[in-house]
Design an enzyme around this catalytic site. Structure first.
Site, PDB file in Angstrom:
ATOM      1  CE  LYS A   1      22.910  50.253  70.698  1.00 43.84           C
ATOM      2  NZ  LYS A   1      23.652  49.235  69.928  1.00 43.84           N
TER       3      LYS A   1
ATOM      4  CG  HIS B   1      10.438  52.460  62.271  1.00 36.15           C
ATOM      5  ND1 HIS B   1      10.872  52.667  63.554  1.00 36.15           N
ATOM      6  CD2 HIS B   1      11.087  53.363  61.501  1.00 36.15           C
ATOM      7  CE1 HIS B   1      11.750  53.658  63.546  1.00 36.15           C
ATOM      8  NE2 HIS B   1      11.906  54.096  62.324  1.00 36.15           N
TER       9      HIS B   1
END
Lengths: 285, 202
Positions: free
Chosen positions: B105, B37
């Site tokens: 998750k 990222h």
């Protein structure tokens, strides 16, 4: 060389095969859970556990920080060889793809690629009378470790304060540590010892209570309270949020009530090796 | 509802998905954790292009266990990592690269949910820890980027997925966010448990 191979086998066993006590508790949770989504998640968990065992694959891609607890007799003759073998086995396990390279420099993020670095693999020594040793292999995942915490309670807050701390942490953590989790608690000792005891408490198989009744009772009470939070499997709600609570304790300073809490994900992976004074070894789970 | 989506062909169906829907995905998936990222944002700042098109793939918060066998990569375990860590960067990544399906998750926060609403995207979760099972749906590694710089868990892996799921929609394009809803419920339960503790046995 032989010891290195035994440790390598134990790492592989821990990473690919869930201990039977954990499997049984996951199965019980699946049968008990009424929340439909959580139940579907438990089904995936059980399918995954069986598939990993059958194909000898890592249960989870987070193969953890390689953590070892050594329960060693003062007269055990292979202490140096044991430590060297652990380090070599961890490195070999990485190159054999049993485990992911999971140890990085905290400043640069650089990954040496072999799971070996300053203080890692993490080796905890507990010395006692005797001439044998038990090596506990505990690959510890990062997501659940991030939910672990220390609270330096006021002694006046007492056991109630401990209960509130545990419930508060579980709610804060929510789905992040991959529930249903297992909680290790270390009470007393000091900031460092409480957390080490909390992690050590995870070595005990699920369903096995502390030898002292007062501690065992608190484990069961905390388990019941934890399952009232409604976190559920992977945060989808329901009646099973925690599979078990294990407590270890040490005497405390009169002014302090430290509580260390270590959270373990449902993939509670363990193995152990017993080595006698002649060097005979046995790997178990 | 249960949906089988082919990516990129079915991307236009994403805006109609609702929280709680179940997805199975076939098509291209790229992995991105914290470092990936950061790198994606740095490259954008420097005006450099990525070697793949994030808008035509599913973004997966995952650091897989991969093995090189006879010159080919094989995925051994590839479950999701905790998504909340990526909340730090996700809004910008969504806006710059047009990512519309994120899988991870544990849930994500308001800032990410807002960005997904703006692009008509979703966040879905796969069962945490189910790494071996997830790997079964990644038949092939199509590419890997930044492996040298980031190491294998943090590198960007491009997988060819077949029926990757069940994934459960946790943030939908209307901005509904299960993470937020469930946290409110858990806080309520916590207050009830605290009352119980305060009143026990006295």
């Amino acid at each position: 060389m032989e010891l290195e191979n035994v440790i390598l086998d134990a790492i592989k066993l821990a990473e690919t095969t869930i201990p039977s006590d954990v499997y049984e508790h996951l199965n019980l949770a699946y049968n008990k859970e009424k929340n439909e989504i959580s139940r579907s998640q438990l089904k995936s968990i059980l399918d995954n556990v069986e598939y990993a065992r059958e194909k000898s694959l890592p249960i989870c891609q987070d193969t953890g920080t390689q953590t070892f607890f050594l329960d060693v007799g003062f007269d055990f003759p292979f202490k140096k060889e044991l430590v060297n073998s652990i380090i070599k086995a961890v490195s070999s396990a990485t190159s054999l793809y049993y485990i992911r390279p999971n140890a990085v420099d905290p400043f640069t993020g650089k990954n040496p690629g072999n799971n070996v670095g300053r203080y890692i693999p993490y080796i905890n020594w507990f010395l006692r009378e005797g001439n044998d040793a038990t090596v506990y292999v505990l690959p510890k995942g990062g997501g659940s470790e991030n939910a672990s915490a220390l609270s330096m309670l006021k002694p006046g807050e007492g056991i109630k304060g401990i209960k509130k701390f545990v419930v508060d942490q579980l709610v804060k953590a929510g789905a992040n540590p991959c529930p249903p989790t297992i909680i290790g608690l270390g009470i007393g000792g000091g900031s460092d010892l409480s957390l080490i005891l909390a992690k050590k408490a995870l070595l005990r198989p699920l369903g096995v209570r502390h030898e002292e009744k007062r501690v065992a009772d608190l484990e069961l009470e905390l388990l019941e309270l934890a399952n009232r939070t409604g976190v559920g499997t992977m945060g989808w709600g329901g009646s099973v949020s925690v599979l078990d609570v294990h407590i270890e304790y040490a005497y405390r300073h009169p002014a302090s009530l430290p509580v260390g809490m270590v959270v373990q994900c449902w993939a509670d992976r363990r193995a152990k090796i017993h080595i006698d004074s002649k060097g005979n070894v046995e790997v178990k789970q | 509802m249960i949906y089988n989506l082919r990516i990129p062909e079915d991307l236009d169906k994403v805006s109609g998905l609702k929280m709680g829907d179940v997805l199975y995905i076939t098509g291209k998936v790229f992995t991105a954790r914290d470092e990936a990222h950061q790198l994606m944002l740095e490259l954008h700042e420097k005006g450099e292009n990525l070697p793949f098109k994030p808008s035509e793939m599913v973004m997966y918060h995952c650091g897989p266990v991969v093995k090189k066998e006879n010159g080919e990569w094989k995925v051994l375990a590839a479950g999701p990592t905790t998504s909340s860590r990526m909340d730090l960067f996700e809004k910008e990544v969504i806006e710059i690269y047009g990512v519309r399906i994120i899988v991870g998750k544990g849930g994500m926060g308001d800032r990410t949910a807002e960005a997904l609403k703006n692009v008509g995207g979703i966040y879905a979760t796969y069962t945490g820890g189910a790494g071996a099972l997830a790997a079964r749906s990644f038949r092939k590694v199509l590419d890997v980027y930044f492996l040298e710089e980031l190491g294998s868990p943090e590198a960007i892996w491009i997988f060819d997925a077949e029926n990757f799921g069940p994934l459960i929609v946790s943030i939908d394009p209307q901005g509904n966010n299960w993470n937020k809803i469930s946290r409110e419920e858990m806080e309520k339960r916590k207050r009830e448990i605290f009352e119980l503790i305060d009143h026990e046995g006295h």
